[in-house]
Each structure stands twice: as structure tokens, then as C-alpha cells.
Design an enzyme around this catalytic site. Structure first.
Site, PDB file in Angstrom:
ATOM      1  N   ASP A 199       1.340  -5.808 -11.502  1.00 14.13           N
ATOM      2  CA  ASP A 199       1.979  -7.134 -12.185  1.00 14.13           C
ATOM      3  C   ASP A 199       1.403  -8.353 -11.505  1.00 14.13           C
ATOM      4  O   ASP A 199       1.852  -9.311 -11.687  1.00 14.13           O
ATOM      5  CB  ASP A 199       3.542  -7.186 -11.994  1.00 14.13           C
ATOM      6  CG  ASP A 199       4.015  -7.173 -10.715  1.00 14.13           C
ATOM      7  OD1 ASP A 199       3.260  -7.169  -9.786  1.00 14.13           O
ATOM      8  OD2 ASP A 199       5.297  -6.953 -10.650  1.00 14.13           O
ATOM      9  N   HIS A 253       1.371  -9.346  -8.220  1.00 16.69           N
ATOM     10  CA  HIS A 253       2.237  -9.559  -7.181  1.00 16.69           C
ATOM     11  C   HIS A 253       1.259  -9.471  -5.817  1.00 16.69           C
ATOM     12  O   HIS A 253       0.414  -8.661  -5.909  1.00 16.69           O
ATOM     13  CB  HIS A 253       3.599  -8.910  -6.710  1.00 16.69           C
ATOM     14  CG  HIS A 253       3.519  -7.401  -6.513  1.00 16.69           C
ATOM     15  ND1 HIS A 253       4.339  -6.556  -7.004  1.00 16.69           N
ATOM     16  CD2 HIS A 253       2.767  -6.815  -5.525  1.00 16.69           C
ATOM     17  CE1 HIS A 253       3.869  -5.320  -6.360  1.00 16.69           C
ATOM     18  NE2 HIS A 253       3.071  -5.388  -5.562  1.00 16.69           N
TER      19      HIS A 253
HETATM   20  C1  F6R Z   1       2.443  -3.748   0.662  1.00 17.38           C
HETATM   21  C2  F6R Z   1       2.491  -5.006  -0.329  1.00 17.38           C
HETATM   22  C3  F6R Z   1       2.121  -4.712  -1.807  1.00 17.38           C
HETATM   23  C4  F6R Z   1       0.905  -3.920  -2.234  1.00 17.38           C
HETATM   24  C5  F6R Z   1       0.879  -3.837  -3.619  1.00 17.38           C
HETATM   25  C6  F6R Z   1      -0.144  -2.766  -3.909  1.00 17.38           C
HETATM   26  O1  F6R Z   1       2.683  -4.278   2.053  1.00 17.38           O
HETATM   27  O2  F6R Z   1       2.675  -5.985   0.038  1.00 17.38           O
HETATM   28  O3  F6R Z   1       1.989  -6.005  -2.268  1.00 17.38           O
HETATM   29  O4  F6R Z   1      -0.020  -4.415  -1.340  1.00 17.38           O
HETATM   30  O5  F6R Z   1       1.981  -3.316  -4.454  1.00 17.38           O
HETATM   31  O6  F6R Z   1       0.118  -1.624  -3.515  1.00 17.38           O
HETATM   32  P1  F6R Z   1      -0.841  -0.160  -3.531  1.00 17.38           P
HETATM   33  O7  F6R Z   1      -1.824  -0.553  -2.576  1.00 17.38           O
HETATM   34  O8  F6R Z   1       0.010   1.062  -3.109  1.00 17.38           O
HETATM   35  O9  F6R Z   1      -1.354  -0.194  -5.056  1.00 17.38           O
END
Ligand code: F6R
Length: 269
Positions: A136, A138
């Protein structure tokens, strides 16, 4: 923003590890901003391999993680502290007292958030911040709609984020609803930000934050306002970028660009 499109996820991990090791080689007491999730795992594996091979040491670095779930004690199997210990801290010579994560179990969250910001300041600020990106858009747990000037605070996770992260828990219901997270403004204060994205599930978010407008609806787009951002992508995550050819061309003449710089600071696009 420097957009580097690599062949695959292994190359993304290896390039990210190079950036960490170059910094620690120059500044052994660097302050690192760290992320959890699936994306940085390959980078952490590579750093552990290089540590075991005597190529890097972490004894003097200070670390600050981006976020932690509210309500999970540090020793909980799915807490981000456990994640970091399992995949990085306990695999190398990190100093326990210099590895910081927000504490999601303190009652007085406002104070805990202010303390976290103060600890980062007292350490001299973050030299290198590694980020993943949510589907999304973030960064950390700054969900769409987050203030682009936000500081460390409590955020409610979107249902999309909770279901993306449910794979680490026994069920969707077990995924916490709240997290304590560095703000977008906190992240923008880092000296160098390196965002990693791999896989086709990230392609739409990657295209929006790099090529779309700066908007709180895509919190990662705030990185367009930062002077030193490196984005490391595999082919799948880069697949929706409109200006792929230009980014590849810029990388192909990187040596020429760097030769025009007086300092050894890598060039920006
Ligand atoms: C984790 C964090 C999140 C992840 C994001 C992607 O500390 O801050 O913003 O970086 O949700 O997660 P993955 O890498 O599992 O796709």
C-alpha cells in the site's frame, strides 16, 4: 533519487550489503536504521556471511529499528526484536545495549515515542536507513494518510498490511492492530536512505512512489523530497516503471557521472 534495477533479489541483497559495509568500513561507529519483514532478510544473511568471513564487524555500530508491534513483549516469537535477534543481532558481534527498537509494551506510549526520537538525536542521527515498502506504499508503519512530517508515534495498521503480515502469525486475528513506528519525518532526517523492493507484488507501489506525485496517500513518495535516496529493485519490482530505460542508462554511465564529483559522495539522479 538513484534507481538501480538489478537482475534479481540476490543482487539487491548483495548491493545493499555493499552499501552497509562501505559505510561501516569508513565509519565503524555508524548509526544504522534497520527494517524487518521479508525484503531485508537476504541483506542480513549477506552481512552475517561477510562478518563470519572477517570482512565487516558491527561491535561499534548503533542501530535503531523502524517499528515494533504494540502489545508484543520483546521476547514474543513474532516481535520485531526477536526477528532482529534471530536474523542479525545474535548472528554477529552487535552490542546489545546499542541495538534499539521501540518498546511496544510500555503504557505511556507518548513518552516512549518521544524517548525514541531523543535516543536517535543523542546518537547523532541515522547515517544509513534501510527500508522495505508495503504493497500500500507504506514505509515503516506509516500507512496511507500519514503526515509526511510525522515523528515516532502509534499507528493503526491497515487491513492490507495486517493480511500481508499474517503469514508470520498463526492467524489474521493474531496480527496486532497497532504499531509504534518512526514517522515519515524521522525517516527523512536520515543521511542516506536505501529502499529495497523485490517481487511483482511491489511493482505498483514502486511505480507510484518513484513516478507519481508526492502524496500522503503513498507515504514512500515523501522520499522524492530527500536528497540522498538509493532504490534497489529487482526486475519484477521495477516492471511497471515508465522510465526504466533512463534509470538503466544512468547506471550504465555511473562511472562517468561519479568522475565529475569532487567528493566521494555517490551521485544522485
Ligand atoms: C518493517 C517495516 C515495513 C516493511 C514493509 C514490507 O520494519 O517497516 O514497512 O518494510 O511492510 O514488508 P516485506 O519486506 O515483508 O514485504
Amino acid at each position: 533519487m538513484r534507481v538501480v534495477i538489478l537482475e534479481n533479489a540476490e543482487q539487491v541483497s548483495s548491493r545493499a550489503a555493499d552499501i552497509f559495509c562501505d559505510l561501516i568500513g569508513e565509519t565503524p561507529d555508524a548509526v544504522l536504521g534497520l527494517a524487518t519483514g521479508g525484503t531485508p532478510l537476504g541483506t542480513y544473511r549477506e552481512l552475517v556471511t561477510r562478518y563470519r568471513g572477517g570482512k565487516v564487524r558491527f561491535a561499534d555500530v548503533t542501530t535503531f529499528n523502524l517499528d515494533e508491534y504494540v502489545g508484543l513483549p520483546p521476547e514474543h516469537s513474532q516481535s520485531y526484536r526477536t526477528f532482529m535477534r534471530t536474523h542479525l543481532f545474535d548472528q554477529a558481534d552487535f552490542s546489545d545495549r546499542r541495538c534499539h527498537l521501540p518498546d511496544g509494551t510500555l503504557g505511556d506510549y507518548q513518552r516512549a515515542c518521544e524517548d525514541y526520537e531523543r535516543q536517535i538525536d543523542n546518537a547523532g542521527g541515522i547515517d544509513l536507513q534501510i527500508l522495505g515498502i508495503g504493497t500500500d506504499g507504506h514505509i515503516a508503519f506509516n500507512e496511507p494518510g500519514s503526515s509526511l512530517a510525522s515523528r515516532t508515534r502509534i499507528k493503526a495498521l491497515t487491513e492490507q498490511t495486517r493480511s500481508d503480515n499474517a503469514r508470520f502469525f498463526d492467524s489474521l486475528d493474531a496480527v496486532p492492530r497497532l504499531a509504534i513506528t518512526m514517522g515519515v519525518g524521522t525517516i527523512l532526517d536520515a543521511e542516506h536512505v536505501v529502499l529495497l523492493a523485490t517481487g511483482s507484488s511491489k511493482a505498483a507501489a514502486v511505480q507510484s512512489f518513484i513516478e507519481g506525485p508526492v502524496t500522503a496517500q503513498v507515504p514512500a513518495s515523501a522520499l522524492q523530497l530527500h536528497q540522498r535516496v538509493t532504490v534497489l529493485l529487482d526486475q519484477a519490482a521495477a516492471s511497471r516503471l515508465v522510465r526504466q530505460d533512463y534509470y538503466r542508462y544512468v547506471e550504465s554511465i555511473q562511472a562517468e557521472i561519479e568522475a565529475t564529483h569532487q567528493t566521494d559522495r555517490p551521485s544522485e539522479v
